[in-house]
Design an enzyme around this catalytic site. Structure first.
Site, PDB file in Angstrom:
ATOM      1  N   TYR A   1       0.877  -1.179   0.000  1.00  0.00           N
ATOM      2  CA  TYR A   1       0.000   0.000   0.000  1.00  0.00           C
ATOM      3  C   TYR A   1       0.911   1.226   0.000  1.00  0.00           C
ATOM      4  CZ  TYR A   1      -4.101  -2.838   1.233  1.00  0.00           C
ATOM      5  OH  TYR A   1      -5.144  -3.744   1.235  1.00  0.00           O
TER       6      TYR A   1
ATOM      7  N   PRO B   1     -12.704   0.748  -1.257  1.00  0.00           N
ATOM      8  CA  PRO B   1     -11.991  -0.532  -1.362  1.00  0.00           C
ATOM      9  C   PRO B   1     -10.709  -0.655  -0.531  1.00  0.00           C
ATOM     10  CG  PRO B   1     -11.719   0.748  -3.378  1.00  0.00           C
ATOM     11  CD  PRO B   1     -12.710   1.485  -2.541  1.00  0.00           C
TER      12      PRO B   1
ATOM     13  N   LYS C   1     -12.461  -4.544   2.667  1.00  0.00           N
ATOM     14  CA  LYS C   1     -13.435  -4.961   3.683  1.00  0.00           C
ATOM     15  C   LYS C   1     -14.787  -5.396   3.118  1.00  0.00           C
ATOM     16  CE  LYS C   1     -11.384  -4.795   7.624  1.00  0.00           C
ATOM     17  NZ  LYS C   1     -10.442  -5.836   7.181  1.00  0.00           N
TER      18      LYS C   1
ATOM     19  N   TYR D   1      -7.118  -5.112   9.854  1.00  0.00           N
ATOM     20  CA  TYR D   1      -6.887  -5.699   8.527  1.00  0.00           C
ATOM     21  C   TYR D   1      -7.169  -7.197   8.532  1.00  0.00           C
ATOM     22  CZ  TYR D   1      -4.905  -5.884   3.840  1.00  0.00           C
ATOM     23  OH  TYR D   1      -4.744  -6.031   2.485  1.00  0.00           O
TER      24      TYR D   1
HETATM   25  C1  DHB Z   1      -7.183  -6.121  -3.289  1.00  0.00           C
HETATM   26  C2  DHB Z   1      -8.151  -5.131  -3.255  1.00  0.00           C
HETATM   27  C3  DHB Z   1      -8.186  -4.247  -2.191  1.00  0.00           C
HETATM   28  O1  DHB Z   1      -9.124  -3.281  -2.134  1.00  0.00           O
HETATM   29  C4  DHB Z   1      -7.248  -4.329  -1.186  1.00  0.00           C
HETATM   30  O2  DHB Z   1      -7.289  -3.432  -0.166  1.00  0.00           O
HETATM   31  C5  DHB Z   1      -6.301  -5.321  -1.221  1.00  0.00           C
HETATM   32  C6  DHB Z   1      -6.266  -6.215  -2.283  1.00  0.00           C
HETATM   33  C7  DHB Z   1      -7.134  -7.069  -4.434  1.00  0.00           C
HETATM   34  O3  DHB Z   1      -8.014  -6.987  -5.307  1.00  0.00           O
HETATM   35  O4  DHB Z   1      -6.213  -7.882  -4.502  1.00  0.00           O
END
Ligand code: DHB
Length: 395
Positions: free
Chosen positions: A205, A297, A301, A389
């Protein structure tokens, strides 16, 4: 008078055959409660829609406890942490060390396929590719009607109706006088699938002066990545070269990290907003998952929250239908919303900590870096991230 080519009596009619609807029908089936699932999408449409790829610890446990499949353990990948990258350097958040938990990289489409296969195995009544679904009389004698692919009309009568019909829910509007809470964000995500080897063993991230980026994975040869963009962005305006240049500048740094490139096989812009509707029940109608709430996203979650709703919903439905516990359904909204608001906060917090707000001030930029620096250098701060998480325990 409409004439119906079929009329089915069941205990629970479930509108929506995505992961939430299927997981509920599986848990109910294990408890001996019949249900019928309908969905206006085809199996193929659901299977080919790319969604998020991270399961919390208790989402994995739900799939295992419900005897759905252990494929998540065989084909999924346990991730014991994530990297937070800012100032051009990655900082690992070690979930196992901080909270003794992991999450699993396992795409939502695979969760759908596993649940679908499990329901087919146990004789589930699943009806995809229908149209004109309508719910009537949900307070007294619930009835769901729809048309099949040939235009013939069908009727299902049930004791309860569950709206697990996603962010464009028809069931949501049947709740009388609901509270609706919204938050819009001045950005969206550009998502890609690329044919390339993974660039790192876990997710990254990234906060950069050019905006957020997330490096995720799918298989040893296909990777999933996202970067912050304007909500109005058109994928057709983005060549592969332009996308890679944008990702490279957001991931650039001094620690030797190298982003691996390859042909891009899918591009899309993802919507981005927070939404909650309360209550999640009206009479004999109950809502689950995106029908009742949407999270941005960041932190993945959405699916996890839907599965947590389903765990509570299966419990209250079993108590109501098998033990005649009249208070059980009353407790649903309060029990489900407690987690929904925790996840709303977590997703909002991850989002605002890592994204660039258009027209931001120097103060806000430096404050954001101050927050990230505190987080990675404080065990208390990192522990909150690790706990949220990997997911608060289901109960
Ligand atoms: C993915 C999507 C997410 O929103 C996230 O926080 C982590 C992984 C994914 O699609 O792999």
């Amino acid at each position: 008078m409409t004439s119906y080519v079929s009329s089915t009596r069941t205990r629970v009619a479930i509108v929506g055959g995505g992961p939430a609807g299927l997981a509920l029908s599986r848990l109910l089936s294990v408890a001996g409660v019949d249900s019928v699932v309908i969905d206006n999408r085809t199996h193929h449409e659901i299977e080919t829609t790319h969604r998020a790829g991270i399961l919390e610890r208790d989402s994995v446990r739900l799939l295992l406890d419900a005897g759905v499949s252990d494929r998540v353990l065989r084909d999924g990948h346990e991730h014991q942490g994530i990297d937070l990258r800012f100032g051009g350097v990655s900082h690992r958040i070690d979930f196992q060390k901080l909270v003794g938990a992991s999450c699993w990289l396992y795409p939502q489409t695979d969760v759908f396929l596993d649940l679908h296969a499990a329901r087919i195995r146990d004789g589930g009544d699943l009806r995809y590719g229908i149209s004109d679904a309508a719910v009537t009389d949900h307070r007294e004698a619930p009835r769901v009607t729809y048309s099949d692919a040939n235009g013939a009309h069908h009727e299902i009568t049930a004791e309860l109706v569950v709206g697990a019909d996603g962010s464009r829910s028809i069931c949501r509007d049947l709740v009388d006088n609901p509270q609706r809470y919204f938050r819009e964000y001045p950005f969206a995500w550009f998502g890609i699938l690329a044919e390339a080897p993974p660039s790192a063993p876990e997710l990254i991230y990234t906060r950069s002066p050019h905006g957020f980026a997330l490096i995720s994975q799918r298989t040893p040869t296909v990777q999933r990545m996202y970067f912050q963009c304007a909500p109005t962005e058109n994928p057709a305006d983005w060549s592969d070269d332009r996308i890679w240049a944008e990702l490279q500048r957001r991931l650039a740094g001094s620690d030797g990290f190298a982003l691996k490139e390859g042909p891009i096989i899918q591009k899309s812009v993802l919507p981005f907003r927070s939404f909650v509707q309360s209550p999640m029940r009206d009479g004999n109608l109950l809502l689950a998952g995106d029908a009742a709430h949407t999270v941005p996203p960041t932190g993945a979650k959405g699916l996890n929250l839907a599965l947590a709703d389903v765990r509570v919903l299966a419990d209250v439905i079993e108590r109501a239908l098998l033990k005649n516990d009249d208070d059980a359904l009353d407790s649903y909204t309060t029990r489900a919303l407690e987690r929904v608001w925790k996840a709303q906060h977590f997703s909002y917090w991850m989002t605002t900590m890592l994204h660039r707000i258009p027209d931001t001030t120097d103060f806000d930029e430096l404050r954001q870096l101050g927050e990230l620096t505190t987080l990675v250098s404080s065990e208390a701060g990192s522990t909150y991230l690790a706990e949220g998480y990997t997911g608060w325990p289901h109960h």
